[in-house]
Motif scaffolding. Structure first.
Motif, PDB file in Angstrom:
ATOM      1  N   SER A 103      21.251  36.094  63.000  1.00 45.61           N
ATOM      2  CA  SER A 103      22.546  35.447  63.090  1.00 45.61           C
ATOM      3  C   SER A 103      22.914  34.960  61.689  1.00 45.61           C
ATOM      4  O   SER A 103      22.065  34.928  60.797  1.00 45.61           O
ATOM      5  N   PHE A 106      18.400  32.773  60.645  1.00 50.75           N
ATOM      6  CA  PHE A 106      19.736  32.638  60.050  1.00 50.75           C
ATOM      7  C   PHE A 106      19.699  32.948  58.542  1.00 50.75           C
ATOM      8  O   PHE A 106      20.724  32.930  57.889  1.00 50.75           O
ATOM      9  N   TRP A 132      16.073  38.471  66.366  1.00 46.55           N
ATOM     10  CA  TRP A 132      17.505  38.156  66.414  1.00 46.55           C
ATOM     11  C   TRP A 132      17.987  37.715  65.038  1.00 46.55           C
ATOM     12  O   TRP A 132      17.359  36.886  64.390  1.00 46.55           O
ATOM     13  N   HIS A 140      12.058  30.028  65.564  1.00 48.48           N
ATOM     14  CA  HIS A 140      13.441  29.983  65.104  1.00 48.48           C
ATOM     15  C   HIS A 140      13.472  29.515  63.661  1.00 48.48           C
ATOM     16  O   HIS A 140      12.974  28.433  63.353  1.00 48.48           O
ATOM     17  N   GLY A 159      15.861  28.515  60.845  1.00 52.96           N
ATOM     18  CA  GLY A 159      17.245  28.153  60.538  1.00 52.96           C
ATOM     19  C   GLY A 159      17.649  28.587  59.137  1.00 52.96           C
ATOM     20  O   GLY A 159      16.825  29.054  58.353  1.00 52.96           O
ATOM     21  N   ALA A 168      10.005  34.910  76.694  1.00 53.33           N
ATOM     22  CA  ALA A 168       9.140  34.856  75.510  1.00 53.33           C
ATOM     23  C   ALA A 168       7.979  33.889  75.721  1.00 53.33           C
ATOM     24  O   ALA A 168       8.148  32.811  76.286  1.00 53.33           O
ATOM     25  N   VAL A 187       8.669  31.257  70.792  1.00 57.41           N
ATOM     26  CA  VAL A 187       9.924  31.457  70.061  1.00 57.41           C
ATOM     27  C   VAL A 187       9.755  30.848  68.688  1.00 57.41           C
ATOM     28  O   VAL A 187       9.306  29.706  68.564  1.00 57.41           O
ATOM     29  N   THR A 194      14.730  34.434  74.915  1.00 62.23           N
ATOM     30  CA  THR A 194      13.729  33.357  74.909  1.00 62.23           C
ATOM     31  C   THR A 194      13.168  33.104  76.306  1.00 62.23           C
ATOM     32  O   THR A 194      12.100  32.520  76.447  1.00 62.23           O
ATOM     33  N   PHE A 195      13.891  33.549  77.318  1.00 61.55           N
ATOM     34  CA  PHE A 195      13.495  33.243  78.703  1.00 61.55           C
ATOM     35  C   PHE A 195      12.104  33.799  79.010  1.00 61.55           C
ATOM     36  O   PHE A 195      11.268  33.112  79.598  1.00 61.55           O
ATOM     37  N   ASP A 228      24.416  34.787  73.411  1.00 59.63           N
ATOM     38  CA  ASP A 228      23.672  34.526  74.645  1.00 59.63           C
ATOM     39  C   ASP A 228      22.514  35.500  74.856  1.00 59.63           C
ATOM     40  O   ASP A 228      21.560  35.198  75.565  1.00 59.63           O
ATOM     41  N   TRP A 229      22.592  36.667  74.194  1.00 62.92           N
ATOM     42  CA  TRP A 229      21.475  37.623  74.276  1.00 62.92           C
ATOM     43  C   TRP A 229      20.189  36.989  73.723  1.00 62.92           C
ATOM     44  O   TRP A 229      19.097  37.155  74.283  1.00 62.92           O
ATOM     45  N   TYR A 230      20.327  36.258  72.632  1.00 65.97           N
ATOM     46  CA  TYR A 230      19.164  35.602  72.010  1.00 65.97           C
ATOM     47  C   TYR A 230      18.560  34.569  72.949  1.00 65.97           C
ATOM     48  O   TYR A 230      17.342  34.508  73.142  1.00 65.97           O
ATOM     49  N   LEU A 231      19.412  33.763  73.563  1.00 65.71           N
ATOM     50  CA  LEU A 231      18.906  32.747  74.479  1.00 65.71           C
ATOM     51  C   LEU A 231      18.232  33.400  75.686  1.00 65.71           C
ATOM     52  O   LEU A 231      17.204  32.916  76.163  1.00 65.71           O
ATOM     53  N   ALA A 232      18.801  34.517  76.134  1.00 64.38           N
ATOM     54  CA  ALA A 232      18.181  35.231  77.250  1.00 64.38           C
ATOM     55  C   ALA A 232      16.822  35.784  76.849  1.00 64.38           C
ATOM     56  O   ALA A 232      15.871  35.781  77.644  1.00 64.38           O
TER      57      ALA A 232
END
Lengths: 120, 137
Positions: free
Chosen positions: A40, A9, A38, A116, A118, A111, A114, A108-109, A102-106
């Motif tokens: 954001s 972020f 990703w 992240h 912030g 991965a 992860v 992680t599936f 939701d692309w980011y959460l997908a």
């Protein structure tokens, strides 16, 4: 080889967090890993083409293009965050994607790890 | 067919930065993630509020009035309309003198049936330990 998903972020200028994330991605790609990156929030600033290199400021575009050329690196910006900041599809550098969150959460599936980072 | 558990841990103040709002919107986006996944695969998100993050679930936020933007309170309510586990750290609430009365604990007015849970940090720790990935915001 593994897959690393990095979400951030943090803004391009004003924080070194984004630089760190890109450097980490670069190290992983150089080792042969796949990286989904990703962006954001303020990190979508990275998804604006035409950035110039000055010695006082971070310039990550060259590194990102080199990583994209390997085929092991995917960089995607949050479409809503980018549009809110006035960065439109035509402002995106070549090879960058824009997707919903939701692309980011997908990502992680599949991965193995992860990371992240912030906002600051 | 598999499920990946993501634990969003919100520890930043509302509005000071965008981080906590993005945690909420990303967690909410777990509801539509299936479009990118194979049939039967799932991503399950939980959201925990710790430290300064507990201020995100305060009632009667006035962001619309003062900033012209949606409130984190509204997003917090939206998480309770979905199938998300919501945990709020009791020790941090005590530290700030906050009680259940001050917080968005449900979305009954919107027809939601989920409740937020005020729990000790050890419960939040357990949630983090069972997650595949942690996302601190």
């Amino acid at each position: 080889m593994g897959k690393l998903t990095i979400g951030t972020f943090s803004s391009l200028v004003g924080s070194m967090s984004l630089d760190f994330a890109v450097k980490l991605a670069e190290a992983a790609v150089k080792k042969g890993h796949n990286v989904d990156f990703w962006m954001s929030g303020n990190a979508t600033m990275l998804a604006k083409k035409g950035q110039k290199a000055f010695k006082d400021y971070s310039f990550l575009s060259k590194t990102l293009q080199e990583m994209l050329a390997t085929g092991n690196f995917n960089i995607t910006a949050c479409e809503a965050c980018a549009e809110a900041r006035g960065y439109h599809k035509e402002d995106c550098p070549e090879g960058f994607q824009r997707k919903s969150m939701d692309w980011y959460l997908a990502s992680t599936f599949e991965a193995d790890r992860v990371l992240h980072i912030g906002g600051d | 067919m598999a499920t990946r558990k993501l634990a969003f841990v919100v520890r930043s103040l509302p509005y000071k930065t965008e981080a906590s709002r993005l945690a909420l919107t990303h967690a909410i986006s777990s509801q539509t993630v299936e479009i990118y996944l194979n049939d039967g695969d799932l991503v399950e998100a939980s959201i925990s509020y710790v430290g300064d993050g507990v201020f995100n679930v305060m009632k009667n936020q006035q962001a619309g009035k003062h900033y012209g933007i949606t409130t984190n309170e509204g997003h917090a309510k939206n998480t309770l309309l979905l199938d998300l586990k919501v945990l709020i750290c009791k020790e941090d609430l005590d530290k700030f003198g906050l009680t259940e009365e001050n917080l968005v604990m449900d979305a009954d007015d919107l027809g939601g049936d989920m409740k937020a849970n005020i729990v000790s940090y050890s419960e939040i720790q357990k949630e983090m330990e069972t997650a595949d990935h942690l996302l601190f915001c």
